[in-house]
Every structure is written in structure tokens, then in C-alpha cells.
Design a protein around this motif. Structure first.
Motif, PDB file in Angstrom:
ATOM      1  N   GLY A  74       0.580  -1.260  -0.043  1.00 54.26           N
ATOM      2  CA  GLY A  74       0.009  -0.052   0.013  1.00 54.26           C
ATOM      3  C   GLY A  74       0.836   1.429   0.137  1.00 54.26           C
ATOM      4  O   GLY A  74       1.828   1.176  -0.369  1.00 54.26           O
ATOM      5  N   TRP A  75       0.318   2.320   0.762  1.00 55.30           N
ATOM      6  CA  TRP A  75       0.928   3.740   0.470  1.00 55.30           C
ATOM      7  C   TRP A  75       1.182   4.378   2.036  1.00 55.30           C
ATOM      8  O   TRP A  75       0.235   4.167   2.614  1.00 55.30           O
ATOM      9  N   TYR A  76       2.134   4.778   2.168  1.00 56.53           N
ATOM     10  CA  TYR A  76       2.388   5.831   3.323  1.00 56.53           C
ATOM     11  C   TYR A  76       2.741   7.294   2.607  1.00 56.53           C
ATOM     12  O   TYR A  76       3.010   7.392   1.441  1.00 56.53           O
ATOM     13  N   ARG A  77       2.534   8.221   3.470  1.00 55.04           N
ATOM     14  CA  ARG A  77       2.855   9.436   3.039  1.00 55.04           C
ATOM     15  C   ARG A  77       3.828  10.179   4.129  1.00 55.04           C
ATOM     16  O   ARG A  77       3.719   9.821   5.360  1.00 55.04           O
ATOM     17  N   GLN A  78       4.679  11.156   3.732  1.00 55.00           N
ATOM     18  CA  GLN A  78       5.344  12.021   4.622  1.00 55.00           C
ATOM     19  C   GLN A  78       5.203  13.464   4.278  1.00 55.00           C
ATOM     20  O   GLN A  78       5.820  13.941   3.279  1.00 55.00           O
ATOM     21  N   ALA A  79       4.758  14.319   5.179  1.00 56.09           N
ATOM     22  CA  ALA A  79       4.601  15.499   5.069  1.00 56.09           C
ATOM     23  C   ALA A  79       5.748  16.383   5.577  1.00 56.09           C
ATOM     24  O   ALA A  79       6.579  15.637   6.529  1.00 56.09           O
TER      25      ALA A  79
END
Length: 119
Positions: free
Chosen positions: A35-40
Motif C-alpha cells: 500500500g501507501w504511506y506519506r510523509q509531509a
């Protein structure tokens, strides 16, 4: 070594849509998780959406109803359809996969793709 190649990021206005793709270098048919992770900027990496064993899906509360994760086993690809984008969705989106390697489960990450949502 498994390679994960992401595509589909870019710049979008708030309210718009983007679709991310992640293609693995081997079959994802019996994958443990993908799947997907994100980092701001200035924040920790967080889960966005993921398939787990049995093709269950898990979403971050902040994207429920707006993002949809899907997969095409024949193409070894997982997608993330992102609708009704908000500026707070801005960040680097990373594809993640957990795959069996012998008796172990090994985590793999893509190189990341930038998503920027303007207000």
C-alpha cells in the motif's frame, strides 16, 4: 531484492484528483501487505491506505471516503485513487510492500513520489 516503482504524483489544486501507481518487480498475488504511506514536511511517515492479508484494506481516517486503494495482480500493480484532494494531503507518497522471503517477511519501499495540493 524487490523493486517498487511509483508514478502519478504531481501538482493539483484542492478538490482535484490524482492516481498513483506502484508496480512491483515480482508477483503480488500472495503478498502479505502492500500500500501507501506519506510523509509531509516536518512530520513522520504515516499510513494512507494498505492491503493486508486476505485483501483486506485499511485507510487512515483522514482519507476515508476520498481515497481508494485497488490492485491488479496481473500487472503486479497497486493503485491509489485520490479524490477531493486537500492541501493537507501534500507530501511524498511511498509505496510499501511486505513480502515473504524464505521464512521471513521483508519490507520494501519505493523511492517516493511527490504530491502537492495547492489551495
Amino acid at each position: 531484492q524487490v523493486q517498487l516503482v511509483e508514478s502519478g504524483g504531481g501538482l493539483m489544486q484542492a478538490g482535484g484528483s490524482l492516481r498513483l501507481s506502484c508496480t512491483a518487480s515480482r508477483s503480488i498475488f500472495s503478498i502479505n501487505a502492500m500500500g501507501w504511506y506519506r510523509q509531509a514536511p516536518g512530520k513522520q511517515r504515516e499510513l494512507v491506505a494498505v492491503f493486508t492479508s486476505g485483501s483486506r484494506t485499511n485507510y487512515a481516517d483522514s482519507v476515508v471516503g476520498r481515497f481508494t486503494i485497488s490492485r491488479d495482480n496481473a500487472k503486479n500493480t497497486v493503485y491509489l485513487q485520490m479524490n477531493s484532494l486537500k492541501p493537507e494531503d501534500t507530501g511524498v507518497y511511498y509505496c510499501y510492500a511486505a513480502m515473504a522471503s524464505g521464512v521471513s517477511i521483508v519490507s520494501h519501499w519505493g523511492q517516493g513520489t511527490q504530491v502537492t495540493v495547492s489551495s
